[in-house]
Each structure stands twice: as C-alpha cells, then as structure tokens.
Design a protein around this motif. Sequence first.
Motif, short mmCIF file in Angstrom:
data_model
loop_
_atom_site.label_atom_id
_atom_site.label_comp_id
_atom_site.label_asym_id
_atom_site.label_seq_id
_atom_site.Cartn_x
_atom_site.Cartn_y
_atom_site.Cartn_z
N LEU A 172 15.71 -1.34 35.73
CA LEU A 172 15.92 -0.56 34.51
C LEU A 172 14.66 -0.59 33.64
O LEU A 172 14.26 0.42 33.06
CB LEU A 172 17.12 -1.10 33.73
CG LEU A 172 18.49 -0.95 34.39
CD1 LEU A 172 19.57 -1.63 33.56
CD2 LEU A 172 18.82 0.53 34.59
N GLY A 173 14.03 -1.78 33.54
CA GLY A 173 12.80 -1.89 32.76
C GLY A 173 11.69 -1.05 33.35
O GLY A 173 10.95 -0.37 32.62
N LEU A 174 11.56 -1.06 34.69
CA LEU A 174 10.51 -0.27 35.34
C LEU A 174 10.76 1.23 35.17
O LEU A 174 9.81 2.00 34.96
CB LEU A 174 10.45 -0.62 36.83
CG LEU A 174 9.96 -2.03 37.17
CD1 LEU A 174 10.07 -2.29 38.66
CD2 LEU A 174 8.53 -2.24 36.71
N ILE A 175 12.02 1.64 35.25
CA ILE A 175 12.35 3.07 35.05
C ILE A 175 12.00 3.50 33.63
O ILE A 175 11.40 4.57 33.42
CB ILE A 175 13.84 3.32 35.35
CG1 ILE A 175 14.12 3.15 36.85
CG2 ILE A 175 14.26 4.71 34.89
CD1 ILE A 175 15.59 3.20 37.21
N ALA A 176 12.36 2.66 32.65
CA ALA A 176 12.05 2.99 31.26
C ALA A 176 10.54 3.08 31.06
O ALA A 176 10.03 4.03 30.43
CB ALA A 176 12.65 1.94 30.33
N GLY A 177 9.80 2.11 31.58
CA GLY A 177 8.35 2.11 31.43
C GLY A 177 7.70 3.30 32.13
O GLY A 177 6.78 3.93 31.59
N PHE A 178 8.19 3.62 33.33
CA PHE A 178 7.65 4.75 34.07
C PHE A 178 7.91 6.06 33.33
O PHE A 178 7.04 6.93 33.25
CB PHE A 178 8.25 4.82 35.47
CG PHE A 178 7.69 5.91 36.34
CD1 PHE A 178 6.48 5.75 36.98
CD2 PHE A 178 8.37 7.11 36.50
CE1 PHE A 178 5.95 6.76 37.78
CE2 PHE A 178 7.85 8.12 37.29
CZ PHE A 178 6.64 7.95 37.93
N GLY A 179 9.12 6.19 32.75
CA GLY A 179 9.46 7.40 32.00
C GLY A 179 8.54 7.60 30.80
O GLY A 179 8.05 8.71 30.55
N VAL A 180 8.28 6.53 30.06
CA VAL A 180 7.39 6.62 28.91
C VAL A 180 5.96 6.93 29.35
O VAL A 180 5.27 7.78 28.76
CB VAL A 180 7.42 5.30 28.09
CG1 VAL A 180 6.35 5.30 27.01
CG2 VAL A 180 8.80 5.09 27.47
N ALA A 181 5.49 6.25 30.41
CA ALA A 181 4.13 6.49 30.92
C ALA A 181 3.97 7.94 31.37
O ALA A 181 2.94 8.58 31.13
CB ALA A 181 3.83 5.52 32.06
N PHE A 182 4.99 8.48 32.03
CA PHE A 182 4.95 9.87 32.49
C PHE A 182 4.91 10.83 31.30
O PHE A 182 4.12 11.78 31.29
CB PHE A 182 6.18 10.16 33.36
CG PHE A 182 6.25 11.58 33.84
CD1 PHE A 182 5.43 12.03 34.86
CD2 PHE A 182 7.15 12.49 33.26
CE1 PHE A 182 5.49 13.34 35.30
CE2 PHE A 182 7.21 13.80 33.70
CZ PHE A 182 6.39 14.23 34.72
N ALA A 183 5.74 10.56 30.28
CA ALA A 183 5.77 11.43 29.11
C ALA A 183 4.43 11.42 28.37
O ALA A 183 4.04 12.43 27.76
CB ALA A 183 6.89 10.97 28.16
#
Length: 453
Positions: free
Chosen positions: A200-211
């Motif tokens: 969940l932490g990696l998904i959240a971080g990846f989402g922010v990095a992508f945005a």
Amino acid sequence: MPDHTVDPVDEKPPLARLLPLGLQHVLVMYAGALAVPLILGSALKLPKEQVAILINADLFACGIATLIQSIGFRGFGIRMPVMMGVTFAAVSPMLAMAADPSLGLLGIYGAVIGAGLFGILVAPFISRLLPLFPPVVTGTIITVVGISLLGVGINWAAGGAGNPRFGDPLYLAVSLLVLLVILGATKYCRGFFANIAVLLGLIAGFGVAFALGEVNFAGVAQARWVELVHPFQFGWPTFDLLAILTMSLVLIVVMIESTGVFLALGEVTDRTIGQEDMTRGLRADGLGTLIGGVFNTFPYTSFSQNVGLVGITGVRSRWVTATGGVIMLILGLVPKIATIVASIPQFVLGGAGIVMFGMICATGIRVLSRVDFRGNPGNTYVVAVSIGLGMIPQVSERFFGHMPKALSPLLHSGILLASIAAIALNAYFNGMRSGAAAVADATAAGREAETAH
C-alpha cells in the motif's frame, strides 16, 4: 480463515491473497535483482539488447531459485519464506574477470557454474558450523545484516546512489509519505490490508511520483511482450581454474551470509533452524548459482531485505514467496511488464526500505535481549567489537584499500567480518562448547522468550 492447526510457514493462503503478498516481496527485492546485470552489462559495454537479455535471464533464474528454496525438493530448499536474488558479493571479482580479455562474460559463466557445483558439494560441511551460532553470535550477525541494509534503504530514499538530484526534498517527501502510509496501515488496518502495508505504501508513493512526472517509462514501448530465456544464450562457457576458485571463495562468503539470513528468518517465524534445514538451504544457494550460470546470469543468494518484510507483515507462509518466485519467472519471460515494474523510482522504495531493514535490526536486538551480559561481561565485547568491525565496509570503502585484491570478498563484506569476529570472540570468552549444547541453549532461550510473551 487460516487453519491454526497448520504451521504458519506451511499455510497456503487463497490465491486472492497470495498474488498481492507475493508481488509485495517482488517489489521489495526488484531493484537489487536488476542491479548486478546492469553493472556487469555496463562494465562489458554490452549493447542495450544484450543487457535486456541479462535482465530477463536474471529474473527468470530468480524465479526458479526462489521456487526451489521456498517449496523445497529432495535435498534442496529450506522450505521457508525466502526470495532469491543475485548476490552483490560477486560483483567485484566478476568485474575483474570482465576486464580480463581471456575470460570476459563466458569466463564468468564458467566460474559461476563451477562455483555452483562446489556450493552443492560443500553445503553439508558449512551447515555443520551451526553450533557456532549461539544467541550472542546470532543476534550480533542479524543486527549487522539490518544495519548494513539500512544504508541501501537510506540511499534509495534520497534518490539512489549516483543520482544527480540525490537528496532532493521531493524524493525525501515521497519516501516519508511511503513510510507514513506503511505505519498507518500497520496500526489502523486489520487482516489482509495490514499484511500488505508495504505494498500500500509503495502504491501510494508510486501514484504521487507519477502525478509529479517523476516516473520514467523509457523502454516500455520498445520492450517485447514475450521473450524466451535460453541456456547458454551468449555461447558455451569457458572454464578457468583460477576464476572458478575465486568464485568458489565468494560462494563460501555468500553461504556464511545466508546462514545469518536463515537464522534471522528462524527468529522472525519462530521456527528453529536445524542442521538439515541449513544444509538444504545452502545447497539451494549452490543449485541456484549453477542454474544462474546455465541461464546466462550470476551467483544467487537468499535476499535479507525480504526477511524484514516477513517481520513487518507477520505473514510467514513460504507459499507467498513461492508465488513471488512465479511472478519473477513470468517477468523474465514478459520483458514489457518487467520494464514497467522497473520504472518504480528508487525514492519510492526508500521509505519501505527504512522500515524493513530497521525491522531486521530490531530482530537482532530481540535475540540479544536474552543474552546474559551482566553475569558474563565477555558477551558485551563479543557484540561491541563484532558490530564495530562489521561497520568498517559501510563507513569507509577505502579502509582496506591497500590489502590484496584476493581478500576483497572477505574484507568488503561487513556481514562476514562481523560473523567471523563474533564466532572467534565467543570462542575466546565462552569457550568451544559442544555443538549440541550450543544449539540446545539457543532453542531453550527461544522457548523461554516465547513463553514470556
């Protein structure tokens, strides 16, 4: 509902849980799995398409080796939640071989195959060293494993070593976000979602990095959907005796490090690791290395960062890492998906790395908490000196700069330095007791700790 009559290590969660839990293990070790083929490909000045072959072969062999280690076959595999990956201990000697025109890549593969056969043969002898690992030694080694890996996690959080934007506040903020999501999910979520806190932490971080436009998908469009991995794709290996002996020495280092990883995993899963278990696990390291040489990749070892993930999630099932092995195998055959996964920025992994590697340190400290320091002051020196020596390669890369290069695998492995020091100092202060007594003490101490909890 889990079957409480089954040992948690042998429990088989449903597929809907296995897939995300297995993927979580893959994401944790993915960057490390790719690093060695990238380093060797660059040193050998291989074209991009050949580097891609190295990466695919690495992922494919990772999957096979993980399945062998986790599921276990006759005489091979510790049957614990273990992920296998290419060892960094072999990078330095392989770079030296790459620089030798008479060896090159085919000479490296010959050395890897020879070392793999050597590892299979010597595994029973290495496992007999298990009685040399009472709690004061085991706890020290596990602690050094965690501290050594923390440097990796910290570098990830800052953007990865060599990144010109290393330490960018944006990287640090996203890493902190990943860390906070993991901590929040661990405290407030229950059941399955608590188990996948790191994912969940990696998904959240990846989402922010992508945005924020920080995810680089270069190479995804060009990558093929399916690419088979063939044995000896670069040609028939050449076998040089000195190169094989050098790589065999490296494999001894790797197997001693694996001993520490297995002991740490035994602590995390509350399962006593016996000599036969250790033999099977170390033999799988040798077999994984042999498979690596055949499939155009490098020596394999049990990845210690995944031990931290087991500690965080509390999911002890070996079938979770076996699922991770299947995912790695598929990624090796589907380069496009592998390239997408490789696009996860290192600073996203950093927040998770700090938690997981710190968890290994905490496990070592928990083992040391049941050591008698007050009644036996010598144990204090065992821990203090061993950790100090183990930190040398982490703190000063040039400390052993004038020592013979042949000693490099020993002197640049903090885990191995700490292991040798802890074993020697324990023998000096506590004497060489019978192996059975040492193992019995460790087992009894573990049961007392469990009762106390």
